[in-house]
Design a protein around this motif. Structure first.
Motif, short mmCIF file in Angstrom:
data_model
loop_
_atom_site.label_atom_id
_atom_site.label_comp_id
_atom_site.label_asym_id
_atom_site.label_seq_id
_atom_site.Cartn_x
_atom_site.Cartn_y
_atom_site.Cartn_z
N LEU A 87 25.85 28.66 -2.71
CA LEU A 87 27.19 28.11 -2.79
C LEU A 87 27.27 27.03 -3.86
O LEU A 87 26.31 26.29 -4.08
CB LEU A 87 27.59 27.48 -1.44
CG LEU A 87 27.70 28.42 -0.23
CD1 LEU A 87 27.82 27.58 1.04
CD2 LEU A 87 28.89 29.35 -0.37
N VAL A 88 28.44 26.94 -4.51
CA VAL A 88 28.76 25.81 -5.37
C VAL A 88 29.74 24.94 -4.61
O VAL A 88 30.84 25.38 -4.26
CB VAL A 88 29.37 26.26 -6.71
CG1 VAL A 88 29.67 25.03 -7.59
CG2 VAL A 88 28.44 27.21 -7.45
N VAL A 89 29.35 23.70 -4.34
CA VAL A 89 30.19 22.77 -3.59
C VAL A 89 30.80 21.76 -4.55
O VAL A 89 30.08 21.04 -5.25
CB VAL A 89 29.38 22.04 -2.50
CG1 VAL A 89 30.24 20.95 -1.85
CG2 VAL A 89 28.89 23.03 -1.45
N PHE A 90 32.13 21.74 -4.61
CA PHE A 90 32.84 20.78 -5.45
C PHE A 90 33.19 19.58 -4.57
O PHE A 90 34.08 19.65 -3.72
CB PHE A 90 34.09 21.42 -6.05
CG PHE A 90 33.76 22.58 -6.95
CD1 PHE A 90 33.40 22.37 -8.27
CD2 PHE A 90 33.79 23.88 -6.47
CE1 PHE A 90 33.09 23.44 -9.10
CE2 PHE A 90 33.48 24.96 -7.28
CZ PHE A 90 33.12 24.73 -8.60
N ILE A 91 32.48 18.49 -4.77
CA ILE A 91 32.51 17.37 -3.83
C ILE A 91 33.62 16.37 -4.12
O ILE A 91 34.04 15.63 -3.22
CB ILE A 91 31.13 16.66 -3.84
CG1 ILE A 91 30.96 15.77 -2.61
CG2 ILE A 91 30.92 15.88 -5.12
CD1 ILE A 91 30.81 16.51 -1.32
N ASN A 92 34.11 16.34 -5.35
CA ASN A 92 35.09 15.32 -5.74
C ASN A 92 36.48 15.66 -5.23
O ASN A 92 37.01 16.73 -5.54
CB ASN A 92 35.11 15.17 -7.26
CG ASN A 92 35.77 13.89 -7.72
OD1 ASN A 92 36.85 13.54 -7.26
ND2 ASN A 92 35.13 13.19 -8.64
N PRO A 93 37.12 14.77 -4.46
CA PRO A 93 38.46 15.08 -3.93
C PRO A 93 39.53 15.18 -5.00
O PRO A 93 40.61 15.69 -4.74
CB PRO A 93 38.74 13.90 -2.98
CG PRO A 93 37.86 12.79 -3.46
CD PRO A 93 36.62 13.46 -3.99
N GLU A 94 39.24 14.71 -6.22
CA GLU A 94 40.21 14.78 -7.31
C GLU A 94 39.99 16.00 -8.20
O GLU A 94 40.50 16.06 -9.32
CB GLU A 94 40.15 13.50 -8.14
CG GLU A 94 40.54 12.25 -7.35
CD GLU A 94 40.55 11.00 -8.20
OE1 GLU A 94 40.29 11.10 -9.42
OE2 GLU A 94 40.83 9.92 -7.66
#
Length: 302
Positions: free
Chosen positions: A141-148
């Motif tokens: 999985l690629v997890v995009f952690i930044n809420p922006e």
């Protein structure tokens, strides 16, 4: 949840930060430093969220593994009894879109596809796990952690976890049945043992002792504007105050990081700190915190 291998700040990042304070980095090196710092920040954000998992699992962070004359890196590996998750953490911020199997940052700047790096790591990890006798299904999985972070035209068939999906993803992990055994512990232990502490892919500028700016850097604003006032080190820029002994020890650790092959001597640290007039003070701090080797002018500390 058991944190089997904690994350540590990459030595390359620490080195670049120290050099950025003491020399003029090229624009390319500055950008590399900024990218590494942002990536590490994102990984720490992921770690904080993963630490809340209640399920039985082992987490191994920041693995650098050798396989068949190659080296591959894993941001996070989550091991449950019947599932193994290879996680690539991205701390992208801003507007992006995905089109024709390519990544773009708006308005139209093409970027490297994170799935390419993930695919290489997945391939090498699968082969390594097979050699280790592991038959646990692997999910990547690629997890995009930044809420922006926003991804327009996000494909549904790609292994992406978007910021709005993070909570549901971790809830799913917590709902998976998991009972760890000695075989799981042995696998986690073997992977941790294989981890390489130094990356062969470090990108550092060349530097020498004489060309670097001397002084005590401020731990708050990272400038060399520190002066001595009796028993304290005071930053003229931000006002941060630090006991002189702590400031000297920080300087010694920075010296060791930048020049691991050089011996620690009173004269060398005196030159490195620059703003401390008394060599006696430096000698006292070194004697109290390191082992003294040799006598008179041949004395050094380790």
């Amino acid at each position: 949840m058991m944190l089997y291998k904690p994350r540590t700040k990459p030595s390359e990042l620490s080195l670049l930060k120290a050099l950025d304070t003491r020399m003029n980095l090229s624009e390319q090196d500055k950008q590399h430093l900024a990218n590494m710092a942002k990536g590490y920040e994102g990984e720490c954000l992921f770690d904080a969220r993963a630490a809340l998992l209640q399920n039985e699992c082992f987490i191994l962070n920041d693995l650098l593994l050798p396989y068949n004359n190659s080296v591959f890196q894993i941001d996070s590996l989550i091991l449950l009894s019947d599932a193994l998750y290879l996680i690539e953490v991205k701390n992208f911020s801003g507007d992006f879109y995905y089109e024709h199997e390519k990544w773009y940052r708006t308005p139209h700047s093409e970027l490297a596809d994170p799935l390419l790096q993930l695919g290489r790591s997945e391939s090498l990890l699968r082969r390594l796990l097979k050699d280790l006798g592991c038959r646990i299904p692997l999910t990547t999985l690629v997890v995009f952690i930044n809420p922006e972070f926003t991804l327009y035209q996000a494909p549904r068939n790609k292994p992406f976890i978007l910021p709005t999906q993070l909570n549901s993803f971790f809830r799913r992990l917590d709902r998976l049945p998991s009972k760890l055994t000695d075989s799981h512990r042995q696998l986690a232990s073997r992977l941790a043992q294989l981890h390489l502490t130094e990356s062969p892919y470090q990108r550092l500028p060349t530097y020498e002792f004489d060309q670097l700016n001397k002084g005590i850097s401020c731990p708050q604003c990272l400038t060399l504007g520190v002066v001595m006032d009796r028993n304290d080190a005071i930053c003229l820029r931000c006002g941060h105050i630090e006991p002189i002994d702590a400031a000297i020890l920080r300087c010694v650790k920075e010296f060791q990081l930048l020049f691991p092959e050089q011996k620690i001597s009173t004269n060398r640290i005196h030159d490195w700190c620059k703003v401390i007039e008394s060599k006696r003070t430096i000698r006292r701090v070194l004697s109290q915190n390191f082992m003294k080797v040799g006598v008179r002018q041949w004395t050094y500390y380790e």
